[in-house]
Design an enzyme around this catalytic site. Structure first.
Site, PDB file in Angstrom:
ATOM      1  CE  LYS A 144      -2.867  38.560  45.531  1.00 52.24           C
ATOM      2  NZ  LYS A 144      -4.105  38.646  45.319  1.00 52.24           N
ATOM      3  NE  ARG A 165     -10.119  30.666  41.905  1.00 50.58           N
ATOM      4  CZ  ARG A 165     -11.090  31.716  41.681  1.00 50.58           C
ATOM      5  NH1 ARG A 165     -11.969  31.897  40.608  1.00 50.58           N
ATOM      6  NH2 ARG A 165     -11.175  32.731  42.542  1.00 50.58           N
TER       7      ARG A 165
HETATM    8  N1  BES Z   1      -4.776  34.599  47.886  1.00 53.61           N
HETATM    9  C1  BES Z   1      -5.960  35.451  47.190  1.00 53.61           C
HETATM   10  C2  BES Z   1      -7.083  35.722  47.969  1.00 53.61           C
HETATM   11  C3  BES Z   1      -7.140  37.201  48.854  1.00 53.61           C
HETATM   12  C4  BES Z   1      -7.413  38.065  48.211  1.00 53.61           C
HETATM   13  C5  BES Z   1      -7.040  36.883  49.870  1.00 53.61           C
HETATM   14  C6  BES Z   1      -7.266  39.290  48.815  1.00 53.61           C
HETATM   15  C7  BES Z   1      -7.191  38.109  50.813  1.00 53.61           C
HETATM   16  C8  BES Z   1      -7.202  39.406  50.322  1.00 53.61           C
HETATM   17  C9  BES Z   1      -6.139  34.410  46.239  1.00 53.61           C
HETATM   18  O1  BES Z   1      -5.082  33.914  45.353  1.00 53.61           O
HETATM   19  C10 BES Z   1      -6.476  35.576  44.862  1.00 53.61           C
HETATM   20  O2  BES Z   1      -5.710  36.387  44.403  1.00 53.61           O
HETATM   21  N2  BES Z   1      -8.019  35.678  44.314  1.00 53.61           N
HETATM   22  C11 BES Z   1      -8.348  36.494  43.536  1.00 53.61           C
HETATM   23  C12 BES Z   1      -9.193  35.925  42.519  1.00 53.61           C
HETATM   24  C13 BES Z   1      -9.701  36.760  41.216  1.00 53.61           C
HETATM   25  C14 BES Z   1      -8.513  37.054  40.358  1.00 53.61           C
HETATM   26  C15 BES Z   1     -10.815  35.945  40.325  1.00 53.61           C
HETATM   27  C16 BES Z   1      -9.264  37.548  44.021  1.00 53.61           C
HETATM   28  O3  BES Z   1      -9.888  37.388  44.920  1.00 53.61           O
HETATM   29  O4  BES Z   1      -8.985  38.829  43.858  1.00 53.61           O
HETATM   30 ZN    ZN Z   2      -4.024  34.800  44.037  1.00 58.05          ZN
END
Ligand code: BES
Ligand code: ZN
Ligand code: ZN
Length: 496
Positions: free
Chosen positions: A277, A351
């Site tokens: 991230k 997931r």
């Molecule tokens: N924990 C995050 C979800 C999240 C992202 C919560 C931003 C709050 C703010 C999750 O594990 C994640 O990173 N999801 C990705 C999925 C994508 C790679 C398909 C996302 O939502 O960016």
């Molecule tokens: Zn994630």
């Protein structure tokens, strides 16, 4: 904090602050507010005439040393239109009043329930609102000398005949709010203070104290059970994963009754892994275990409320880290169910761990599944911090949950999971892939991936990524963890 029912006349209450909610109507000085006004020599009517007291939602009117009342202050809090008044408004009003007075160093208050409102539900709602509003995240501040504390609350306006109902609501409200705050405490912990191991220890301690059965699977047991999806996320971290299982068994279970499975995502820190991230705002990803914490909090409440239905709580917990052993984009993993997964993005890890979580909950006997997870940024885009995204495979079950959400004042909104989206996660080299091949519908894709592991069981997925954490304080709630979902789930389970 001490909370009691007060049956003295309002004018005779010796308190630092007498609080009453006021409706926005042609004459806001009616009923019990008119009663207070008579004791106070027409003060409120004068304030209403001058336009200072209108009853508009969350308007505060503070009067010091009101003549004719024993209270040191009188706080009037706007509750909006009487026709639109409900328990959600009452909860906010109670919470906002507490935070308003606490910030002014008041230590005790008496909250007046209005004419017709002296019910079990109102007492429960006021206690829930007040205790949730009292929560602060000051734990790691060493200078406590300026900390403010509300020591006691009286709930006024219950007659002797109404007292038993009031007491019952008060006790229920306390169990629910304390459990919600228990979850919020866990969510607030930084990842160096709350690893999967420590989360499991805390869950275990809670379960034992509450009289619930608990089992924590360590990395070896997780490997023996072939939970390959959970292990794939955990392999990049020096912290070992845990699978936390807490079970509530009712005293007289009905044969053939449903068994509820509650599955919560508990990634104690989500860096994204190799699909790392951006650094800005990454610190917030300590809250990526909010789904798991909420489910553990639900179990804490159920232990005291004793519903007549069996509930199995399954919380897969891990860190998501980059590193020499971390899984890489393109890796193929085999989930506990036997399905193979192409991990195209290591940041779509929630997931993966839920895939093994729901499969295991089913194997343990759960017939109805509900998962809660901070799953996608896409749900934040769609619904922001206002609504929880609700995805369901069974309309009747989903409707029941939405009714509980409505009853407990937690905003939730149904989202689609049509079969058409299934194509987006069809695998190239494995059965399925963990992200979509197309653009769009990110929150639905995440939900649909989990659905692959639920078989025919009625299942609901709650995406709480936007709602589990408030970046700004509300008048009725501190900024930070919210514990959203807990009240709805407790209400739903109690309705069986
Ligand atoms: N924990 C995050 C979800 C999240 C992202 C919560 C931003 C709050 C703010 C999750 O594990 C994640 O990173 N999801 C990705 C999925 C994508 C790679 C398909 C996302 O939502 O960016
Ligand atoms: Zn994630
Ligand atoms: Zn995550």
């Amino acid at each position: 904090m001490q909370i009691t029912l007060e049956s003295k006349p309002f004018a005779a209450l010796e308190t630092e602050a007498l609080v009453a909610y006021v409706f926005e109507e042609t004459d806001p000085v009616q009923g019990r507010v008119a009663e207070i006004d008579r004791s106070a020599g027409g003060l409120l009517r004068r304030l209403a005439k001058s336009g200072e007291l209108t009853g508009k939602m969350l308007e505060f009117t503070l009067v010091h040393a009101p003549a004719g009342l024993k209270a040191a202050r009188l706080l009037l809090i706007g509750a909006g239109k009487r026709e639109q008044f409900n328990s959600a408004v009452l909860r906010k009003a109670a919470g906002a009043a507490l935070r308003y007075l606490k910030s002014r160093s008041v230590k005790n208050l008496a909250f007046v329930v209005r004419e017709g409102d002296a019910t079990e539900d109102s007492a429960q709602t006021i206690v829930e609102g007040a205790l949730a509003a009292d929560f602060e995240s000051h734990k790691y501040k060493t200078d406590k000398k300026n900390d403010k504390r509300i020591e006691s609350i009286g709930i006024a306006g219950y007659s002797e005949a109404e007292r038993a109902k009031g007491e019952k609501g008060l006790a229920k409200g306390r169990i629910i709010a304390d459990s919600q705050n228990f979850a919020r405490d866990l969510i607030n912990e930084p990842s160096n203070k709350l690893t999967p191991t420590i989360l499991a220890q805390k869950a275990e301690a809670m379960a034992k104290a509450a009289g619930l059965s608990v089992e924590v699977l360590d990395e070896k047991k997780i490997a023996d059970l072939k939970m390959g999806a959970l292990l794939s996320v955990a392999q990049g971290s020096v912290e070992p994963p845990r699978m936390i299982v807490i079970t509530y068994n009712p005293a007289n279970p009905k044969p053939g009754a449903p068994v509820i499975g509650l599955i919560g995502k508990a990634v104690t820190f989500d860096t994204g892994g190799i699909s790392i991230k951006p650094s800005e705002g990454m610190e917030k990803m300590k809250y990526d275990m909010a789904g798991g914490a909420t489910m553990i909090g639900v179990m804490r409440a159920l232990a005291s409320l004793k519903p007549n239905v069996k509930v199995i709580c399954v919380v897969p917990s891990t860190e998501n880290m980059p590193g020499g052993r971390a899984q890489k984009p393109g890796d193929v993993q085999t989930a506990m169910s036997g399905k193979t997964i192409e991990v195209l993005n290591t940041d779509a890890e929630g997931r993966l761990i839920l895939a093994d979580g729901v499969h295991y909950a089913k194997q343990l006997g759960a017939t109805h599944l509900i998962d809660a997870a901070t799953l996608t940024g896409a749900i934040v885009v769609a619904l922001a911090g206002v609504n929880v995204g609700v995805f369901g495979s069974d309309q009747a079950f989903t409707d029941k949950l939405l009714a509980s959400a409505k009853a407990t004042g937690e905003k939730m909104w149904p989202m689609p999971i049509d079969e058409e989206y299934r194509e987006f996660i069809k695998g190239t080299v494995a059965d399925i892939q963990n992200i979509s091949s197309s653009k769009g519908a990110g929150a639905t894709i995440g939900a649909l991936f989990i659905k692959e592991f639920t078989g025919d069981s009625p299942w609901i997925h709650l995406d709480i990524a936007g709602t589990a954490w408030h970046d700004d304080a509300k008048p009725w709630l501190a900024k930070g963890p919210t514990g959203v979902g807990l009240r709805t789930l407790v209400h739903l389970i109690m309705s069986y």
